[in-house]
Design an enzyme around this catalytic site. Structure first.
Site, PDB file in Angstrom:
ATOM      1  N   GLY A 119       0.839  -1.198   0.000  1.00 51.68           N
ATOM      2  CA  GLY A 119       0.000   0.000   0.000  1.00 51.68           C
ATOM      3  C   GLY A 119       0.871   1.243   0.000  1.00 51.68           C
ATOM      4  O   GLY A 119       1.798   1.356   0.799  1.00 51.68           O
ATOM      5  N   ARG A 131       1.217  -4.992  -4.934  1.00 54.68           N
ATOM      6  CA  ARG A 131       1.290  -6.140  -4.027  1.00 54.68           C
ATOM      7  C   ARG A 131       1.706  -7.305  -4.911  1.00 54.68           C
ATOM      8  O   ARG A 131       1.104  -7.502  -5.964  1.00 54.68           O
ATOM      9  CB  ARG A 131      -0.063  -6.386  -3.360  1.00 54.68           C
ATOM     10  CG  ARG A 131      -0.527  -5.201  -2.523  1.00 54.68           C
ATOM     11  CD  ARG A 131      -1.775  -5.502  -1.726  1.00 54.68           C
ATOM     12  NE  ARG A 131      -2.346  -4.278  -1.164  1.00 54.68           N
ATOM     13  CZ  ARG A 131      -1.835  -3.653  -0.098  1.00 54.68           C
ATOM     14  NH1 ARG A 131      -0.749  -4.122   0.475  1.00 54.68           N
ATOM     15  NH2 ARG A 131      -2.387  -2.554   0.373  1.00 54.68           N
ATOM     16  N   ASP A 185       4.789  -4.204   6.677  1.00 50.57           N
ATOM     17  CA  ASP A 185       5.423  -5.410   7.243  1.00 50.57           C
ATOM     18  C   ASP A 185       5.492  -6.558   6.249  1.00 50.57           C
ATOM     19  O   ASP A 185       6.471  -7.315   6.250  1.00 50.57           O
ATOM     20  CB  ASP A 185       4.740  -5.834   8.551  1.00 50.57           C
ATOM     21  CG  ASP A 185       3.234  -6.001   8.401  1.00 50.57           C
ATOM     22  OD1 ASP A 185       2.595  -6.366   9.391  1.00 50.57           O
ATOM     23  OD2 ASP A 185       2.728  -5.742   7.290  1.00 50.57           O
ATOM     24  N   THR A 196       4.050   2.806   5.616  1.00 50.89           N
ATOM     25  CA  THR A 196       2.649   2.369   5.674  1.00 50.89           C
ATOM     26  C   THR A 196       1.849   3.329   6.545  1.00 50.89           C
ATOM     27  O   THR A 196       2.352   3.807   7.564  1.00 50.89           O
ATOM     28  CB  THR A 196       2.496   0.951   6.244  1.00 50.89           C
ATOM     29  OG1 THR A 196       1.097   0.681   6.447  1.00 50.89           O
ATOM     30  CG2 THR A 196       3.220   0.769   7.572  1.00 50.89           C
ATOM     31  N   ASP A 210      -0.507   2.423   8.380  1.00 43.79           N
ATOM     32  CA  ASP A 210      -1.058   1.633   9.489  1.00 43.79           C
ATOM     33  C   ASP A 210      -0.270   1.749  10.789  1.00 43.79           C
ATOM     34  O   ASP A 210      -0.785   1.422  11.859  1.00 43.79           O
ATOM     35  CB  ASP A 210      -1.135   0.158   9.088  1.00 43.79           C
ATOM     36  CG  ASP A 210      -1.998  -0.073   7.856  1.00 43.79           C
ATOM     37  OD1 ASP A 210      -1.791  -1.086   7.157  1.00 43.79           O
ATOM     38  OD2 ASP A 210      -2.865   0.780   7.587  1.00 43.79           O
ATOM     39  N   ASP A 237       1.803  -0.167  12.044  1.00 42.56           N
ATOM     40  CA  ASP A 237       1.699  -1.449  12.761  1.00 42.56           C
ATOM     41  C   ASP A 237       2.981  -2.277  12.670  1.00 42.56           C
ATOM     42  O   ASP A 237       2.943  -3.503  12.733  1.00 42.56           O
ATOM     43  CB  ASP A 237       0.531  -2.258  12.182  1.00 42.56           C
ATOM     44  CG  ASP A 237       0.707  -2.502  10.677  1.00 42.56           C
ATOM     45  OD1 ASP A 237      -0.073  -3.283  10.100  1.00 42.56           O
ATOM     46  OD2 ASP A 237       1.639  -1.906  10.086  1.00 42.56           O
TER      47      ASP A 237
HETATM   48  O1  F6P Z   1      -1.713  -1.267   4.502  1.00 43.19           O
HETATM   49  C1  F6P Z   1      -2.258  -0.098   4.060  1.00 43.19           C
HETATM   50  C2  F6P Z   1      -3.735  -0.239   3.751  1.00 43.19           C
HETATM   51  O2  F6P Z   1      -4.231   0.969   3.335  1.00 43.19           O
HETATM   52  C3  F6P Z   1      -4.566  -0.788   4.914  1.00 43.19           C
HETATM   53  O3  F6P Z   1      -4.888   0.190   5.865  1.00 43.19           O
HETATM   54  C4  F6P Z   1      -5.769  -1.323   4.191  1.00 43.19           C
HETATM   55  O4  F6P Z   1      -6.381  -2.356   4.909  1.00 43.19           O
HETATM   56  C5  F6P Z   1      -5.172  -1.870   2.899  1.00 43.19           C
HETATM   57  O5  F6P Z   1      -3.932  -1.220   2.722  1.00 43.19           O
HETATM   58  C6  F6P Z   1      -6.011  -1.649   1.682  1.00 43.19           C
HETATM   59  O6  F6P Z   1      -5.388  -2.309   0.648  1.00 43.19           O
HETATM   60  P1  F6P Z   1      -5.805  -2.070  -0.901  1.00 43.19           P
HETATM   61  O7  F6P Z   1      -5.408  -0.712  -1.275  1.00 43.19           O
HETATM   62  O8  F6P Z   1      -5.036  -3.121  -1.639  1.00 43.19           O
HETATM   63  O9  F6P Z   1      -7.281  -2.257  -0.964  1.00 43.19           O
END
Ligand code: F6P
Length: 334
Positions: free
Chosen positions: A23, A84, A115, A138, A140, A142
């Site tokens: 992300g 990803r 992570d 990120t 998050d 986390d």
């Molecule tokens: O890890 C970052 C993030 O924005 C999370 O907060 C969220 O759950 C996820 O990525 C969303 O992923 P995508 O953009 O692939 O839908």
């Protein structure tokens, strides 16, 4: 301001590559710029890998010079794009990626991501021996071993801005709003945004949600006239339709909550000053760690100091959400 490590160069590096993975997060461009400018100033050639590990496996790399990273420090997203890449979970692909770097005489790799991306970097380094440094990118926040991640502050302020606006209409119409924020399986974003927004409640995946108790509390403050409107911040968590489920149950208790899912606006926007400084410093210092012979580490922040964290620890340990923080949020509403 951060206390930076004093590192002595012991390893010679003629060229390195940098990528953003997973992300995207506001500040990733500032981090890339930090890496590029620091490397060039120390005589190291730099390649940018586009679209994260997917681009690496497709040999999609571009040489970067100082002009390549001009006028990007203030831009959200990542000019190198991101992706990803489930294919990178395959060790044969990781070995192939190493071959592609060697063919271009690239000595080291800097990975900016969450992570998942940093775990991939650890396996890559372990299997191929190519020096790798990770940067926590990120929204998050986390990631184990660092108090802060690139993009968290901006995402928090973006969500806060939205909630302040929702608060206005909630107050005008005496309504309760369930506002869902991102954060994947963690509640860092929700907790910080909730405290900053003065939310009546904050629901996070780290702690069980007791709907009856929530409904009783909201109904009681409604009757008491102290809570005719309210904001309940809900971390998206890993349960699909969590917020809709909570709303339904609150309706069964006679309440009429409205839902607002903030979604991907939290991932974009001009990075905050805080994120630009964090990203620029971590990007620049990452090159110094490489030259000082470090590898298989993430460069993070702890107690105001820039620190190195073994990538293996990110896989081994989980960053815990401090329950005291949630307690404070609740106390602020009594
Ligand atoms: O890890 C970052 C993030 O924005 C999370 O907060 C969220 O759950 C996820 O990525 C969303 O992923 P995508 O953009 O692939 O839908």
């Amino acid at each position: 301001m951060y206390t930076l490590p004093s590192l002595e160069a012991t390893r010679s590096i003629s060229s390195l590559a940098v990528l953003t993975s997973g992300g995207d997060a506001p500040g990733m461009n500032a981090a890339i710029r930090g890496v590029v400018r620091s490397a060039l100033s120390q005589g190291i050639e730099v390649y940018g890998i586009r679209r994260g590990y997917s681009g690496l496996l497709q040999n999609d790399m571009i040489p970067l010079n100082s002009a390549s990273v001009s006028n990007i420090v203030q831009r959200g997203g990542t000019f190198l794009k991101s992706a990803r890449c489930p294919e990178f979970h395959d060790s044969d692909n990781r070995r192939r990626a190493a071959e592609l770097l060697k063919q271009r005489n690239i000595d080291a790799l800097i990975v900016i991501g969450g992570d998942g991306s940093l775990s991939g970097a650890h396996l890559f380094e372990e299997e191929t021996g190519i020096p790798v440094i990770g940067l926590p990118g990120t929204i998050d926040n986390d990631i184990f071993g660092t108090e802060d991640t690139i993009g968290f502050d901006t995402a928090m302020n973006t969500a806060l801005d939205a909630i302040d606006r929702i608060r206005d209409t909630a107050d005008s119409h005496e309504r309760h709003f369930l506002v869902e924020v991102m954060g994947r399986n963690s509640g860092f974003l929700a907790t910080h945004v909730g405290i900053a927004a003065g939310a009546e409640m904050i629901l996070v995946p780290e702690y069980a949600i007791n709907i009856e108790e929530i409904a009783l509390q909201l109904a009681a403050s409604h009757r008491a006239g102290t809570g005719s409107s309210g904001i309940i911040v809900v971390a998206e968590g890993n349960e699909p339709n969590l917020t809709a489920g909570i709303a339904q149950q609150l309706q069964q208790q006679g309440l009429t909550p409205h839902i607002s899912i903030l979604g991907h606006i939290q991932r974009g926007g001009r990075p905050s000053g805080h994120d630009r400084v964090l990203a620029s410093c971590l990007g620049a210092v990452a090159v110094d760690y490489l030259l000082a012979g470090y590898s298989d580490i993430m460069v993070g922040v702890s107690n105001g100091c820039v620190v190195d964290v073994p990538l293996d620890d990110l896989i081994r340990y989980r960053k815990g959400l401090d329950p005291e923080l949630l307690k404070i949020a609740l106390q602020l509403h009594k």
